[in-house]
Design a protein around this motif. Structure first.
Motif, PDB file in Angstrom:
ATOM      1  N   ALA A  99       0.814  -1.214   0.000  1.00 14.67           N
ATOM      2  CA  ALA A  99       0.000   0.000   0.000  1.00 14.67           C
ATOM      3  C   ALA A  99       0.849   1.267   0.000  1.00 14.67           C
ATOM      4  CB  ALA A  99      -0.938   0.009   1.207  1.00 14.67           C
ATOM      5  N   GLN A 100       2.172   1.099   0.189  1.00 15.78           N
ATOM      6  CA  GLN A 100       3.096   2.236   0.225  1.00 15.78           C
ATOM      7  C   GLN A 100       2.653   3.291   1.241  1.00 15.78           C
ATOM      8  OE1 GLN A 100       6.301   2.625  -1.809  1.00 15.78           O
ATOM      9  NE2 GLN A 100       5.800   0.560  -1.102  1.00 15.78           N
ATOM     10  N   ILE A 101       2.372   2.838   2.445  1.00 15.44           N
ATOM     11  CA  ILE A 101       2.021   3.728   3.561  1.00 15.44           C
ATOM     12  C   ILE A 101       3.174   4.707   3.743  1.00 15.44           C
ATOM     13  CG2 ILE A 101       1.529   3.824   6.031  1.00 15.44           C
ATOM     14  CD1 ILE A 101       0.487   0.872   5.663  1.00 15.44           C
ATOM     15  N   PRO A 102       2.872   5.998   3.819  1.00  9.19           N
ATOM     16  CA  PRO A 102       3.957   6.985   3.855  1.00  9.19           C
ATOM     17  C   PRO A 102       4.726   7.002   5.179  1.00  9.19           C
ATOM     18  CG  PRO A 102       1.827   8.074   3.969  1.00  9.19           C
ATOM     19  CD  PRO A 102       1.558   6.615   3.766  1.00  9.19           C
ATOM     20  N   SER A 103       6.034   7.100   5.046  1.00  4.70           N
ATOM     21  CA  SER A 103       6.930   7.248   6.189  1.00  4.70           C
ATOM     22  C   SER A 103       8.161   7.984   5.682  1.00  4.70           C
ATOM     23  CB  SER A 103       7.298   5.882   6.783  1.00  4.70           C
ATOM     24  OG  SER A 103       8.024   6.046   7.990  1.00  4.70           O
ATOM     25  N   THR A 104       9.200   7.982   6.499  1.00  2.92           N
ATOM     26  CA  THR A 104      10.489   8.546   6.119  1.00  2.92           C
ATOM     27  C   THR A 104      11.569   7.546   6.504  1.00  2.92           C
ATOM     28  OG1 THR A 104      10.801   9.605   8.263  1.00  2.92           O
ATOM     29  CG2 THR A 104       9.739  10.941   6.525  1.00  2.92           C
ATOM     30  N   VAL A 105      12.767   7.794   6.035  1.00  9.38           N
ATOM     31  CA  VAL A 105      13.881   6.917   6.378  1.00  9.38           C
ATOM     32  C   VAL A 105      14.033   6.852   7.902  1.00  9.38           C
ATOM     33  CG1 VAL A 105      16.384   6.593   6.201  1.00  9.38           C
ATOM     34  CG2 VAL A 105      15.068   7.318   4.185  1.00  9.38           C
ATOM     35  N   ILE A 106      14.117   8.007   8.555  1.00 12.13           N
ATOM     36  CA  ILE A 106      14.302   7.990  10.012  1.00 12.13           C
ATOM     37  C   ILE A 106      13.072   7.422  10.718  1.00 12.13           C
ATOM     38  CG2 ILE A 106      13.523  10.353  10.512  1.00 12.13           C
ATOM     39  CD1 ILE A 106      15.930  10.439  12.555  1.00 12.13           C
ATOM     40  N   GLY A 107      11.897   7.677  10.174  1.00 16.59           N
ATOM     41  CA  GLY A 107      10.680   7.126  10.769  1.00 16.59           C
ATOM     42  C   GLY A 107      10.710   5.614  10.805  1.00 16.59           C
ATOM     43  N   LEU A 108      11.216   5.003   9.748  1.00 18.53           N
ATOM     44  CA  LEU A 108      11.292   3.544   9.699  1.00 18.53           C
ATOM     45  C   LEU A 108      12.338   2.993  10.656  1.00 18.53           C
ATOM     46  CD1 LEU A 108      10.690   3.202   5.919  1.00 18.53           C
ATOM     47  CD2 LEU A 108       9.303   2.141   7.711  1.00 18.53           C
ATOM     48  N   TYR A 109      13.465   3.685  10.770  1.00 18.93           N
ATOM     49  CA  TYR A 109      14.480   3.218  11.717  1.00 18.93           C
ATOM     50  C   TYR A 109      13.996   3.355  13.157  1.00 18.93           C
ATOM     51  CZ  TYR A 109      17.740   2.862   7.830  1.00 18.93           C
ATOM     52  OH  TYR A 109      18.352   2.504   6.657  1.00 18.93           O
ATOM     53  N   VAL A 110      13.364   4.473  13.473  1.00 15.38           N
ATOM     54  CA  VAL A 110      12.839   4.666  14.830  1.00 15.38           C
ATOM     55  C   VAL A 110      11.722   3.660  15.106  1.00 15.38           C
ATOM     56  CG1 VAL A 110      11.575   6.261  16.335  1.00 15.38           C
ATOM     57  CG2 VAL A 110      13.552   7.074  15.012  1.00 15.38           C
ATOM     58  N   HIS A 111      10.860   3.433  14.132  1.00 15.36           N
ATOM     59  CA  HIS A 111       9.789   2.447  14.321  1.00 15.36           C
ATOM     60  C   HIS A 111      10.367   1.052  14.553  1.00 15.36           C
ATOM     61  CE1 HIS A 111       5.933   0.548  14.213  1.00 15.36           C
ATOM     62  NE2 HIS A 111       6.320  -0.239  13.222  1.00 15.36           N
ATOM     63  N   THR A 112      11.457   0.732  13.881  1.00 14.80           N
ATOM     64  CA  THR A 112      12.106  -0.562  14.117  1.00 14.80           C
ATOM     65  C   THR A 112      12.486  -0.699  15.583  1.00 14.80           C
ATOM     66  OG1 THR A 112      13.012  -0.582  11.868  1.00 14.80           O
ATOM     67  CG2 THR A 112      14.053  -2.044  13.480  1.00 14.80           C
ATOM     68  N   ALA A 113      13.145   0.319  16.128  1.00 12.33           N
ATOM     69  CA  ALA A 113      13.564   0.269  17.536  1.00 12.33           C
ATOM     70  C   ALA A 113      12.351   0.165  18.458  1.00 12.33           C
ATOM     71  CB  ALA A 113      14.392   1.509  17.872  1.00 12.33           C
ATOM     72  N   GLU A 114      11.319   0.953  18.194  1.00  9.06           N
ATOM     73  CA  GLU A 114      10.101   0.898  19.020  1.00  9.06           C
ATOM     74  C   GLU A 114       9.470  -0.492  18.967  1.00  9.06           C
ATOM     75  OE1 GLU A 114       8.495   5.464  18.309  1.00  9.06           O
ATOM     76  OE2 GLU A 114       7.845   3.866  16.976  1.00  9.06           O
ATOM     77  N   HIS A 115       9.376  -1.024  17.768  1.00 10.81           N
ATOM     78  CA  HIS A 115       8.712  -2.313  17.577  1.00 10.81           C
ATOM     79  C   HIS A 115       9.478  -3.435  18.284  1.00 10.81           C
ATOM     80  CE1 HIS A 115       5.571  -4.376  15.269  1.00 10.81           C
ATOM     81  NE2 HIS A 115       6.428  -5.401  15.200  1.00 10.81           N
ATOM     82  N   ILE A 116      10.790  -3.393  18.187  1.00  6.39           N
ATOM     83  CA  ILE A 116      11.610  -4.420  18.837  1.00  6.39           C
ATOM     84  C   ILE A 116      11.487  -4.322  20.360  1.00  6.39           C
ATOM     85  CG2 ILE A 116      13.981  -5.229  19.204  1.00  6.39           C
ATOM     86  CD1 ILE A 116      12.575  -5.876  16.409  1.00  6.39           C
ATOM     87  N   MET A 117      11.493  -3.102  20.881  1.00 10.75           N
ATOM     88  CA  MET A 117      11.369  -2.957  22.337  1.00 10.75           C
ATOM     89  C   MET A 117       9.980  -3.406  22.809  1.00 10.75           C
ATOM     90  SD  MET A 117      14.349  -2.267  23.246  1.00 10.75           S
ATOM     91  CE  MET A 117      14.070  -2.065  24.989  1.00 10.75           C
TER      92      MET A 117
END
Length: 161
Positions: A127-145
């Motif tokens: 669906a190409q949900i909009p984000s940014t490069v930093i948004g994806l990296y930060v979301h990775t950290a949030e999701h893992i925690m």
């Protein structure tokens, strides 16, 4: 509170630290976890095996999106296999090893990021949900925690303490 990680851009330091913290905490948590409970889903919660598989896979997927790429068939197959017990290679030791390696790879990938690209738009999924490069990296950290915390609770319930 370890100080800066050499080579990781300043804005991505919190991401790298969160990933490394999760690796250490999950390793300690699962060190004496009974193999027999790896795929048990207490009161309908996700199994410890699922969390270990999912954390490994989600790092790869979100970093792929941050790099502006679509998922490969191999990544999609891994996604669909998450939580499907038990595979021969899915012992606690094997799952922990895969998770640790994925985190080490992720931290090394962070070292290659040009900070000037962090605000660039990125699409997520079909669906190409909009984000940014930093948004994806930060979301990775949030999701893992988040999944590390869920794994902590699930493992304590299963171990009875």
């Amino acid at each position: 509170m370890r100080g800066p990680l050499e080579g990781v851009p300043a804005l991505l330091q919190p991401v790298a630290h969160a990933l490394l913290q999760a690796k250490e905490e999950v390793s300690r948590l699962m060190a004496d976890f009974p193999e027999i409970f790896l795929w048990v889903k207490p009161v309908g919660m996700a199994s410890p095996g699922f969390h270990l598989q999912h954390m490994t896979g989600v790092i790869d997927r979100l970093f792929t999106y941050a790099e502006g790429k679509l998922l490969t068939q191999q990544q999609l197959d891994f996604l669909h296999s998450e939580g499907q017990p038990p595979q021969k290679e899915d012992s606690i030791a094997a799952l922990l090893d895969a998770f640790a390696k994925r985190i080490d790879e992720a931290v090394n990938r962070l070292k290659t990021i040009d900070e000037s690209t962090l605000a660039q738009p990125r699409g997520v999924g079909r669906a190409q949900i909009p984000s940014t490069v930093i948004g994806l990296y930060v979301h990775t950290a949030e999701h893992i925690m988040r999944h590390s915390g869920q794994l902590l609770v699930t493992s304590k319930i299963l171990k009875g303490n």
